[in-house]
Design a protein around this motif. Structure first.
Motif, PDB file in Angstrom:
ATOM      1  N   VAL A  28       0.847  -1.194   0.000  1.00 48.98           N
ATOM      2  CA  VAL A  28       0.000   0.000   0.000  1.00 48.98           C
ATOM      3  C   VAL A  28       0.883   1.244   0.000  1.00 48.98           C
ATOM      4  O   VAL A  28       1.787   1.368   0.842  1.00 48.98           O
ATOM      5  CB  VAL A  28      -0.935   0.002   1.229  1.00 48.98           C
ATOM      6  CG1 VAL A  28      -1.716   1.323   1.301  1.00 48.98           C
ATOM      7  CG2 VAL A  28      -1.890  -1.176   1.163  1.00 48.98           C
ATOM      8  N   PRO A  29       0.665   2.178  -0.945  1.00 52.70           N
ATOM      9  CA  PRO A  29       1.483   3.395  -0.956  1.00 52.70           C
ATOM     10  C   PRO A  29       1.197   4.257   0.259  1.00 52.70           C
ATOM     11  O   PRO A  29       0.126   4.176   0.856  1.00 52.70           O
ATOM     12  CB  PRO A  29       1.046   4.098  -2.247  1.00 52.70           C
ATOM     13  CG  PRO A  29      -0.337   3.592  -2.504  1.00 52.70           C
ATOM     14  CD  PRO A  29      -0.350   2.173  -2.009  1.00 52.70           C
ATOM     15  N   VAL A  30       2.161   5.071   0.618  1.00 54.28           N
ATOM     16  CA  VAL A  30       1.953   5.989   1.731  1.00 54.28           C
ATOM     17  C   VAL A  30       1.252   7.237   1.209  1.00 54.28           C
ATOM     18  O   VAL A  30       1.307   7.545   0.014  1.00 54.28           O
ATOM     19  CB  VAL A  30       3.291   6.357   2.398  1.00 54.28           C
ATOM     20  CG1 VAL A  30       3.875   5.156   3.106  1.00 54.28           C
ATOM     21  CG2 VAL A  30       4.273   6.914   1.371  1.00 54.28           C
ATOM     22  N   PRO A  31       0.560   7.988   2.058  1.00 55.20           N
ATOM     23  CA  PRO A  31      -0.173   9.167   1.591  1.00 55.20           C
ATOM     24  C   PRO A  31       0.684  10.185   0.853  1.00 55.20           C
ATOM     25  O   PRO A  31       0.225  10.819  -0.095  1.00 55.20           O
ATOM     26  CB  PRO A  31      -0.757   9.746   2.876  1.00 55.20           C
ATOM     27  CG  PRO A  31      -0.899   8.562   3.787  1.00 55.20           C
ATOM     28  CD  PRO A  31       0.271   7.682   3.468  1.00 55.20           C
ATOM     29  N   SER A  32       1.938  10.326   1.250  1.00 55.07           N
ATOM     30  CA  SER A  32       2.779  11.333   0.596  1.00 55.07           C
ATOM     31  C   SER A  32       3.089  10.975  -0.844  1.00 55.07           C
ATOM     32  O   SER A  32       3.545  11.832  -1.607  1.00 55.07           O
ATOM     33  CB  SER A  32       4.088  11.515   1.387  1.00 55.07           C
ATOM     34  OG  SER A  32       4.819  10.295   1.406  1.00 55.07           O
ATOM     35  N   ALA A  33       2.853   9.723  -1.247  1.00 51.27           N
ATOM     36  CA  ALA A  33       3.044   9.364  -2.647  1.00 51.27           C
ATOM     37  C   ALA A  33       2.042  10.095  -3.528  1.00 51.27           C
ATOM     38  O   ALA A  33       2.293  10.315  -4.711  1.00 51.27           O
ATOM     39  CB  ALA A  33       2.896   7.849  -2.818  1.00 51.27           C
ATOM     40  N   LEU A  34       0.882  10.442  -2.966  1.00 48.73           N
ATOM     41  CA  LEU A  34      -0.117  11.220  -3.701  1.00 48.73           C
ATOM     42  C   LEU A  34      -0.076  12.681  -3.313  1.00 48.73           C
ATOM     43  O   LEU A  34      -0.401  13.546  -4.129  1.00 48.73           O
ATOM     44  CB  LEU A  34      -1.521  10.667  -3.424  1.00 48.73           C
ATOM     45  CG  LEU A  34      -1.986   9.498  -4.292  1.00 48.73           C
ATOM     46  CD1 LEU A  34      -1.301   8.211  -3.870  1.00 48.73           C
ATOM     47  CD2 LEU A  34      -3.491   9.349  -4.201  1.00 48.73           C
ATOM     48  N   LEU A  35       0.266  12.949  -2.057  1.00 54.24           N
ATOM     49  CA  LEU A  35       0.256  14.317  -1.553  1.00 54.24           C
ATOM     50  C   LEU A  35       1.634  14.658  -0.992  1.00 54.24           C
ATOM     51  O   LEU A  35       1.876  14.514   0.215  1.00 54.24           O
ATOM     52  CB  LEU A  35      -0.803  14.480  -0.463  1.00 54.24           C
ATOM     53  CG  LEU A  35      -2.259  14.291  -0.887  1.00 54.24           C
ATOM     54  CD1 LEU A  35      -3.154  14.298   0.340  1.00 54.24           C
ATOM     55  CD2 LEU A  35      -2.671  15.380  -1.849  1.00 54.24           C
ATOM     56  N   PRO A  36       2.552  15.071  -1.828  1.00 51.72           N
ATOM     57  CA  PRO A  36       3.885  15.430  -1.309  1.00 51.72           C
ATOM     58  C   PRO A  36       3.752  16.491  -0.216  1.00 51.72           C
ATOM     59  O   PRO A  36       2.978  17.430  -0.330  1.00 51.72           O
ATOM     60  CB  PRO A  36       4.594  15.980  -2.550  1.00 51.72           C
ATOM     61  CG  PRO A  36       3.873  15.358  -3.705  1.00 51.72           C
ATOM     62  CD  PRO A  36       2.443  15.233  -3.285  1.00 51.72           C
ATOM     63  N   GLY A  37       4.496  16.309   0.856  1.00 54.02           N
ATOM     64  CA  GLY A  37       4.433  17.246   1.966  1.00 54.02           C
ATOM     65  C   GLY A  37       3.479  16.836   3.049  1.00 54.02           C
ATOM     66  O   GLY A  37       3.381  17.524   4.069  1.00 54.02           O
ATOM     67  N   SER A  38       2.752  15.705   2.861  1.00 53.74           N
ATOM     68  CA  SER A  38       1.883  15.247   3.938  1.00 53.74           C
ATOM     69  C   SER A  38       2.739  14.763   5.096  1.00 53.74           C
ATOM     70  O   SER A  38       3.892  14.369   4.912  1.00 53.74           O
ATOM     71  CB  SER A  38       0.951  14.150   3.446  1.00 53.74           C
ATOM     72  OG  SER A  38       1.695  13.010   3.074  1.00 53.74           O
ATOM     73  N   PRO A  39       2.226  14.790   6.320  1.00 51.03           N
ATOM     74  CA  PRO A  39       3.053  14.508   7.500  1.00 51.03           C
ATOM     75  C   PRO A  39       3.709  13.120   7.450  1.00 51.03           C
ATOM     76  O   PRO A  39       3.029  12.114   7.237  1.00 51.03           O
ATOM     77  CB  PRO A  39       2.057  14.600   8.650  1.00 51.03           C
ATOM     78  CG  PRO A  39       0.965  15.467   8.140  1.00 51.03           C
ATOM     79  CD  PRO A  39       0.865  15.166   6.684  1.00 51.03           C
TER      80      PRO A  39
END
Length: 659
Positions: free
Chosen positions: A234-245
Motif C-alpha cells: 500500500v502506498p503511503v499518503p505522501s506518494a499522492l500528496l507530497p508534503g503530507s506529515p
C-alpha cells in the motif's frame, strides 16, 4: 431517509414491542428502520436481515450468538445493541438510534480531510475496535459505511459480528467472500482468515482514504483489486500528496503491511500510535497541497523516507515481499540449473544460495501457482451481481414476466392480505428491490390478496365467556355485551350478534353480543287479580296471591315479589299482594267528590284489552281520557286496563294500560 410507503414492515409492531416508523437504509444483507420501543418509549434502529439470511438456520444460530456478544460490548464509540429477536419470518436487531450520517457520506461530500481531522475521526474508531479486540471480537468489515458521525459530533462504529454471522450461511459457499474488497487484508483474500490485525489493515486503508480522498487500489473488477492487496505494498499518503506529515506515512505503512507480523498487533497498539501522531502533528506536519488528488495507479513511495519514525524511536522496517499461494514470482537462479530448468518460483526476495532445487519440484510448484491463480479468478468472477428491480405496485403476472426477462428465476409466493393494496398487485419482493444478487437468482414475488375479511362466527347458544373466546380466535373482538329479556332463550345464552353471524368484517373489528336476560318480572301492580294471573302464567311464571286490607280497589295487586324488571327463570314463583277482595263497597275516586257525575257528564271507558298499544292509546285520548302505560310483559298488545272497559267515568280520567 427512505420512507417508501409500500414497505410491508412500516407500521408493523414487531414482537409486540417495536412499532416500525420508517425505513432509513437498505443494503445487500439487511434493511434498517427507525422504530419506537413502545415498552420503554424510546426511538431505536431496527436492522432486519433479508429473507434469504433469515431462512438459513445456521445464520440465525450464529446471528443470535454474535448479537449476545456485541450486546455485552459497552463502549461510547460502539453502536449499542439492545435486543435481538425473531417475529415470524423477521430476524432483527434492536440498536441504538444515531441520527447523523456515515463517514462515506462525508467523504462523498467533502473529499479528503485535513491530517488532524482525519486522525480525530480515526481515534474513536480505533478506540471502538480496541474495546472489541480486548473482548476477543473481530469486526471483519471495517469501512467508512460502518462508521456513523452523529449530529452531536460523536463517532460510532456499527455492524460488529454481522460478517461473522454471515460466514455461517450458504451464501459463503458460492465463492463470494465476506467483507469489502477495497478494505480486505491479504490473508482474508487468500484464505478467508481474519484476526485483529485484519481489522488494523482495514483501518489503515480507511486512514489512507481519509487523507487522500481515494482508495489505494483501483481496478475494473474486484479480482484486480484483491490481487493488488495480495501482491502490492500500500502506498503511503505522501506518494499522492507530497508534503503530507511523515508521521501519517509511518502509521499507514505499519497498519497496512502485507505480512501480519509487520502490522500493529491490534487496534490498541494502533490507537496509541495514532494518539501520539495527533499530539506531535503540529510539530511534524508540513504544508499539505490543496486541490484534487491525481487519479490513476499509485506507485509505492521509495523506501527511503517513506516510513519515518517519531522522534526517539526506530522506524519500523518495511514489510518483506509476501510470497503467497496465488503470487507467482520469477527469480533467475544464481547457480547453474539443471537442463530444462529456466525459471523458478522464489520463496524469498533474496537470491538463493546453495544448490538449485530440482526441476520437477519447480515445475510442480509453478503448476500449483497457476491453478491457484485460476481458482482465485473464478472465485472473484462470481462476485458479479445484478440489482433486483423495483416491482412493487405492479400486477404480479406482469412483474413476473419483467423479472424473467431480466434473467431471474421467478417464484410467486403465497399472497398476503392488505387493506391498502388491491388484489394481485405486488406487495414486496424477496430479495427486496435494490439488493445485489447473482445473475439467475431466485426472486419471489409476494402479491396482495386484497383486504382481509372475517366472517362473524356462530356463537348463538353459548355463554358470554365462550362466545368471547370463539370471537377472539377468529381475529375479532367483543365490544359490548347487551342483555335482553327473552321468553324462549335461557338466561345468559347468546341470542344473536351485531353484526349478525356470517357477516364479513375487517380483521380486529368489534362485535356486540346480545345475551338473554331470561324472563324479566313484569310490572303488574294495579292489575285486577285475574288479569295479573293471566299475564304471569302466559310467560311461564307461577303466581301466588295473598290478601291484605287496603284502601285500594278490591282484588288489585298492591305489591309484588320479585320487583318489576328483575331477571327470573321460567317456572319461578311470583308472589302478589292483593287488596282484600271482600273489602266492602269501593268507589272510584270521582265518585267520592262533589263533581257532577250525572249520566250527562260521564263517558263510558272504551275496552281496549288485546288491542295494539298505540291504537289503544289513540282511541282513549280521542274519547277524552288521559292515558298512562305500564310495561308489563313488554308486548305490543294491551293485557289489562284500569278502569275497565264499560265503566262510566268523567272526561279527563286517567286510564292505565299494561302491555
Amino acid at each position: 431517509m427512505d420512507t417508501t410507503p409500500t414497505d410491508p414492515l412500516v407500521g408493523r409492531l414487531l414482537d409486540g414491542r417495536y412499532r416500525v416508523e420508517s425505513r432509513i437504509a437498505r443494503g445487500g444483507m439487511a434493511t434498517v428502520y427507525v422504530a419506537l420501543d413502545v415498552r420503554l418509549d424510546r426511538t431505536v434502529a431496527i436492522k432486519v436481515m433479508h429473507r434469504g439470511l433469515a431462512e438459513d438456520p445456521s445464520f440465525v444460530r450464529r446471528f443470535i450468538g454474535e448479537a449476545k456478544s456485541v450486546a455485552s460490548l459497552s463502549h461510547p464509540n460502539v453502536v449499542q445493541v439492545f435486543d435481538q429477536g425473531t417475529d415470524g419470518d423477521v430476524v432483527y436487531l434492536s440498536m441504538e438510534y444515531v441520527p447523523g450520517r456515515t463517514l462515506r457520506d462525508v467523504l462523498r461530500d467533502r473529499g479528503r480531510l485535513p491530517a488532524r481531522e482525519a486522525l480525530e475521526v480515526m481515534i474513536p474508531v480505533l478506540a471502538a475496535l480496541s474495546a472489541a479486540h480486548q473482548a476477543g471480537m473481530i469486526h471483519r468489515d471495517v469501512k467508512p459505511e460502518n462508521v456513523l458521525l452523529a449530529d452531536d459530533g460523536r463517532v460510532k462504529v456499527v455492524d460488529f459480528g454481522l460478517a461473522r454471522a454471515i460466514e455461517a450461511t450458504n451464501q459463503t459457499r458460492t465463492g463470494v467472500m465476506i467483507g469489502t474488497i477495497a478494505y480486505m487484508s491479504p490473508e482474508q483474500v487468500t484464505s478467508g482468515a481474519a484476526d485483529a490485525r485484519s481489522d488494523v489493515y482495514a483501518a489503515g486503508i480507511m486512514l489512507f482514504e481519509l487523507l487522500t480522498g481515494r482508495q489505494p487500489y483501483e481496478g475494473e473488477t474486484s479480482m484486480a483489486i484483491a490481487y493488488r492487496h495480495v501482491h502490492d505494498t500500500v502506498p503511503v499518503p505522501s506518494a499522492l500528496l507530497p508534503g503530507s506529515p511523515p508521521l501519517l506515512d509511518t502509521l499507514v505503512a505499519q497498519a497496512t503491511a502485507r505480512e501480519t507480523a509487520g502490522r500493529f498487533a491490534d487496534a490498541t497498539a494502533m490507537l496509541v500510535a495514532a494518539v501520539d501522531a495527533h499530539r506531535m502533528l503540529s510539530r511534524e506536519s508540513g504544508p499539505i497541497p490543496s486541490g484534487p488528488v491525481p487519479s490513476g495507479p499509485v506507485l509505492p513511495a521509495p523506501v527511503t523516507g517513506a516510513h519515518p519514525a517519531p522522534a526517539g524511536t526506530a522506524p519500523p522496517p518495511l514489510p518483506p515481499a509476501n510470497p503467497t499461494l496465488i503470487q507467482p514470482r520469477v527469480e533467475v537462479l544464481t547457480e547453474p540449473a539443471p537442463a530444462g530448468a529456466s525459471v523458478a518460483l522464489a520463496g524469498a526476495a533474496a537470491p538463493r544460495r546453495g544448490p538449485a532445487p530440482k526441476v520437477w519440484f519447480l515445475v510442480a510448484l509453478a503448476a500449483v501457482m497457476v491453478v491457484a491463480i485460476g481458482v482465485t479468478g473464478w472465485l472473484f468472477s462470481r462476485t458479479t451481481t445484478v440489482t433486483v428491480p423495483d416491482l412493487v405496485t405492479h400486477n404480479v403476472k406482469l412483474a413476473a414476466e419483467q423479472a424473467r426477462e431480466k434473467g431471474f428465476a421467478v417464484e410467486i409466493g403465497p399472497a398476503e392480505h392488505s387493506e391498502d393494496v388491491p388484489k394481485d398487485i405486488v406487495l414486496r419482493t424477496v430479495p427486496a428491490a435494490g439488493a445485489e444478487v447473482e445473475p439467475g437468482a431466485k426472486l419471489t414475488l409476494v402479491a396482495s390478496a386484497g383486504p382481509k375479511r372475517i366472517a362473524v362466527p356462530n356463537v348463538v347458544g353459548l355463554d358470554a365467556n365462550a362466545a368471547r373466546e370463539r370471537i377472539a380466535a377468529a381475529g375479532l373482538t367483543v365490544d359490548e355485551v347487551k342483555r335482553q329479556a327473552s321468553e324462549t332463550v335461557p338466561r345468559d345464552q347468546v341470542m344473536r350478534t351485531s353484526p349478525a353471524v356470517g357477516n364479513k368484517v375487517k380483521e380486529g373489528a368489534k362485535v356486540d353480543l346480545i345475551v338473554s336476560a331470561g324472563l324479566v318480572m313484569p310490572d303488574v301492580t294495579g292489575m285486577q287479580r285475574d288479569a295479573a294471573r293471566s299475564a304471569l302464567e302466559s310467560v311461564g311464571l307461577v303466581p301466588e296471591f295473598v290478601e291484605q286490607t287496603d284502601q285500594a280497589q278490591p282484588c288489585t295487586v298492591i305489591a309484588q315479589d320479585p320487583k318489576a324488571g328483575a331477571e327470573i327463570d321460567k317456572g319461578a314463583v311470583a308472589r302478589m299482594t292483593l287488596s282484600a277482595c271482600d273489602n266492602g263497597e269501593w268507589h272510584w275516586p270521582w265518585e267520592n267528590n262533589d263533581q257532577d257525575v250525572s249520566d250527562d257528564n260521564v263517558i263510558v271507558v272504551p275496552n281496549v284489552v288485546f288491542k295494539d298499544v298505540k291504537a289503544a292509546r289513540d282511541e282513549l285520548r280521542a274519547a277524552g281520557f288521559k292515558v298512562r302505560v305500564h310495561k308489563g310483559l313488554n308486548r305490543n298488545r294491551v293485557l289489562a286496563q284500569r278502569p275497565p272497559g264499560g265503566q262510566p267515568a268523567p272526561p279527563g280520567t286517567e286510564v292505565t294500560l299494561w302491555h
